[in-house]
Design a protein around this motif. Sequence first.
Motif, PDB file in Angstrom:
ATOM      1  N   ASP A  51      11.059  56.856  31.658  1.00  0.00           N
ATOM      2  CA  ASP A  51      10.578  58.208  31.347  1.00  0.00           C
ATOM      3  C   ASP A  51      11.378  59.276  32.101  1.00  0.00           C
ATOM      4  N   PHE A  52      11.857  58.911  33.293  1.00  0.00           N
ATOM      5  CA  PHE A  52      12.696  59.825  34.068  1.00  0.00           C
ATOM      6  C   PHE A  52      14.014  60.032  33.317  1.00  0.00           C
ATOM      7  N   LYS A  53      14.530  58.924  32.810  1.00  0.00           N
ATOM      8  CA  LYS A  53      15.800  58.964  32.077  1.00  0.00           C
ATOM      9  C   LYS A  53      15.698  59.888  30.851  1.00  0.00           C
ATOM     10  N   HIS A  54      14.573  59.847  30.189  1.00  0.00           N
ATOM     11  CA  HIS A  54      14.409  60.641  28.964  1.00  0.00           C
ATOM     12  C   HIS A  54      13.732  61.989  29.215  1.00  0.00           C
ATOM     13  N   ASN A  55      13.750  62.418  30.487  1.00  0.00           N
ATOM     14  CA  ASN A  55      13.193  63.724  30.861  1.00  0.00           C
ATOM     15  C   ASN A  55      11.733  63.916  30.473  1.00  0.00           C
ATOM     16  N   ARG A  56      10.985  62.806  30.449  1.00  0.00           N
ATOM     17  CA  ARG A  56       9.559  62.954  30.170  1.00  0.00           C
ATOM     18  C   ARG A  56       8.804  63.224  31.472  1.00  0.00           C
ATOM     19  N   ILE A  57       9.417  62.816  32.596  1.00  0.00           N
ATOM     20  CA  ILE A  57       8.885  63.154  33.921  1.00  0.00           C
ATOM     21  C   ILE A  57      10.068  63.572  34.797  1.00  0.00           C
ATOM     22  N   TYR A  58       9.765  64.179  35.959  1.00  0.00           N
ATOM     23  CA  TYR A  58      10.819  64.729  36.802  1.00  0.00           C
ATOM     24  C   TYR A  58      10.704  64.184  38.244  1.00  0.00           C
ATOM     25  N   VAL A  59      11.610  64.650  39.109  1.00  0.00           N
ATOM     26  CA  VAL A  59      11.701  64.084  40.459  1.00  0.00           C
ATOM     27  C   VAL A  59      10.346  64.012  41.195  1.00  0.00           C
ATOM     28  N   PRO A  60       9.516  65.082  41.176  1.00  0.00           N
ATOM     29  CA  PRO A  60       8.254  64.965  41.928  1.00  0.00           C
ATOM     30  C   PRO A  60       7.395  63.789  41.469  1.00  0.00           C
ATOM     31  N   GLU A  61       7.321  63.577  40.151  1.00  0.00           N
ATOM     32  CA  GLU A  61       6.515  62.462  39.631  1.00  0.00           C
ATOM     33  C   GLU A  61       7.121  61.124  40.057  1.00  0.00           C
ATOM     34  N   VAL A  62       8.459  61.068  40.037  1.00  0.00           N
ATOM     35  CA  VAL A  62       9.118  59.818  40.437  1.00  0.00           C
ATOM     36  C   VAL A  62       8.846  59.532  41.917  1.00  0.00           C
ATOM     37  N   LEU A  63       8.855  60.607  42.712  1.00  0.00           N
ATOM     38  CA  LEU A  63       8.617  60.430  44.147  1.00  0.00           C
ATOM     39  C   LEU A  63       7.219  59.897  44.432  1.00  0.00           C
ATOM     40  N   VAL A  64       6.205  60.421  43.730  1.00  0.00           N
ATOM     41  CA  VAL A  64       4.850  59.923  44.007  1.00  0.00           C
ATOM     42  C   VAL A  64       4.698  58.489  43.506  1.00  0.00           C
ATOM     43  N   ALA A  65       5.371  58.170  42.400  1.00  0.00           N
ATOM     44  CA  ALA A  65       5.324  56.774  41.918  1.00  0.00           C
ATOM     45  C   ALA A  65       6.008  55.856  42.935  1.00  0.00           C
ATOM     46  N   ALA A  66       7.143  56.326  43.477  1.00  0.00           N
ATOM     47  CA  ALA A  66       7.878  55.523  44.475  1.00  0.00           C
ATOM     48  C   ALA A  66       7.005  55.299  45.712  1.00  0.00           C
ATOM     49  N   ARG A  67       6.221  56.322  46.070  1.00  0.00           N
ATOM     50  CA  ARG A  67       5.328  56.187  47.225  1.00  0.00           C
ATOM     51  C   ARG A  67       4.252  55.126  46.941  1.00  0.00           C
ATOM     52  N   ALA A  68       3.751  55.135  45.709  1.00  0.00           N
ATOM     53  CA  ALA A  68       2.739  54.129  45.326  1.00  0.00           C
ATOM     54  C   ALA A  68       3.354  52.728  45.372  1.00  0.00           C
ATOM     55  N   MET A  69       4.597  52.634  44.884  1.00  0.00           N
ATOM     56  CA  MET A  69       5.285  51.335  44.904  1.00  0.00           C
ATOM     57  C   MET A  69       5.411  50.848  46.351  1.00  0.00           C
ATOM     58  N   LYS A  70       5.776  51.767  47.227  1.00  0.00           N
ATOM     59  CA  LYS A  70       5.934  51.380  48.638  1.00  0.00           C
ATOM     60  C   LYS A  70       4.608  50.930  49.238  1.00  0.00           C
ATOM     61  N   ALA A  71       3.506  51.565  48.824  1.00  0.00           N
ATOM     62  CA  ALA A  71       2.185  51.177  49.334  1.00  0.00           C
ATOM     63  C   ALA A  71       1.917  49.715  48.960  1.00  0.00           C
ATOM     64  N   GLY A  72       2.199  49.365  47.707  1.00  0.00           N
ATOM     65  CA  GLY A  72       1.997  47.977  47.277  1.00  0.00           C
ATOM     66  C   GLY A  72       2.927  47.029  48.013  1.00  0.00           C
ATOM     67  N   MET A  73       4.159  47.465  48.185  1.00  0.00           N
ATOM     68  CA  MET A  73       5.137  46.604  48.856  1.00  0.00           C
ATOM     69  C   MET A  73       4.762  46.366  50.320  1.00  0.00           C
ATOM     70  N   SER A  74       4.082  47.347  50.930  1.00  0.00           N
ATOM     71  CA  SER A  74       3.695  47.156  52.336  1.00  0.00           C
ATOM     72  C   SER A  74       2.735  45.968  52.474  1.00  0.00           C
ATOM     73  N   VAL A  75       1.950  45.704  51.417  1.00  0.00           N
ATOM     74  CA  VAL A  75       1.040  44.546  51.450  1.00  0.00           C
ATOM     75  C   VAL A  75       1.825  43.249  51.229  1.00  0.00           C
ATOM     76  N   LEU A  76       2.799  43.308  50.330  1.00  0.00           N
ATOM     77  CA  LEU A  76       3.538  42.089  49.975  1.00  0.00           C
ATOM     78  C   LEU A  76       4.571  41.694  51.035  1.00  0.00           C
ATOM     79  N   LYS A  77       5.065  42.700  51.759  1.00  0.00           N
ATOM     80  CA  LYS A  77       6.180  42.442  52.688  1.00  0.00           C
ATOM     81  C   LYS A  77       5.910  41.283  53.655  1.00  0.00           C
ATOM     82  N   PRO A  78       4.772  41.292  54.376  1.00  0.00           N
ATOM     83  CA  PRO A  78       4.562  40.187  55.329  1.00  0.00           C
ATOM     84  C   PRO A  78       4.552  38.830  54.635  1.00  0.00           C
ATOM     85  N   LEU A  79       4.084  38.794  53.385  1.00  0.00           N
ATOM     86  CA  LEU A  79       4.017  37.509  52.674  1.00  0.00           C
ATOM     87  C   LEU A  79       5.397  37.077  52.218  1.00  0.00           C
TER      88      LEU A  79
END
Length: 213
Positions: A51-79
């Motif tokens: 969606d970023f590629k097709h300009n359906r969303i922009y940098v701020p939306e990508v940043l909050v999604a990236a933050r959510a991804m990192k939140a999930g990864m923080s749980v998976l990292k130790p495993l």
Amino acid sequence: MMDYAQMNQLLYEGKAPLILELTKQALAEGRPVKEVLENGLIAGMSVVGEDFKHNRIYVPEVLVAARAMKAGMSVLKPLLSASATTRPAGTVVIGTVKGDLHDIGKNLVGMMAEGAGFKIVDLGVDQSAEKFVAAAREHKPEILGMSALLTTTMPYMKTVITALDAAGLGHIKTCVGGAPISQTFADEIGADGYARDAAAAVALFKQFVLPPA
Ligand code: B1M
């Protein structure tokens, strides 16, 4: 019962606390770590990328999604790191090259390699050739990994390889990766290897540290 489609949507919307909870819930249900990572987190991030590629969303939306991804990864990292042995399989200095701030893929490679028993020295993003060389001198790694997500920053990987050679560190195996990178490009710039994803990167790292037959 885990609903990955819903998890993908929440990641897309950047709902970090919910992604954190759902990641924990999926694991509590007995879902394999790799499945949660791929179906829950990476699949959601792929939609963000499209969606970023097709300009359906922009940098701020990508940043909050990236933050959510990192939140999930923080749980998976130790495993992902849990199987790390006490004696490292080898040392990997890894970083995202100069001018490039993308780090999600690089972090994933680092986490999975750590899980496979490698010691990871993560330099972070926007790293100059001088920084890579200094870290290689200090940590004496078997492998130096570079990540780039922009077509404008990928040529810098060659700058790093040239600087390593000039510093007399050409024996260190170099591995490149990131969405715009290919095997052809890796060959062109003289990298020792290319990996299309984190699992392939770990397999390659293992090959690099195998004793000669
Ligand atoms: Co950016 N961005 N971004 N961005 N961003 C891309 C890369 C882009 C393809 C989006 C698009 O247009 N479709 C596009 C690049 C286009 C191009 O170069 N041709 C782009 C752009 C243009 C930009 C900006 C210029 C936007 C702007 O400001 N106008 C800007 C640049 C900033 C900069 O770096 N100087 C920018 C900024 C950002 C955010 C900060 C908002 C954010 C980054 C947040 C962060 O990383 N902390 C962001 C994001 C999230 C993306 C997308 C949407 C997702 C990247 C990602 O995390 N993917 C991306 C679109 C896309 O890739 N489809 C995009 C998930 C991750 C797990 O995958 O990183 O590919 P990936 O890693 C994989 C493999 O590639 C591989 O393994 C990983 C796991 O399987 N791998 C390696 C990665 N590194 C490896 C190293 C290895 C081996 C394998 O060995 C060492």
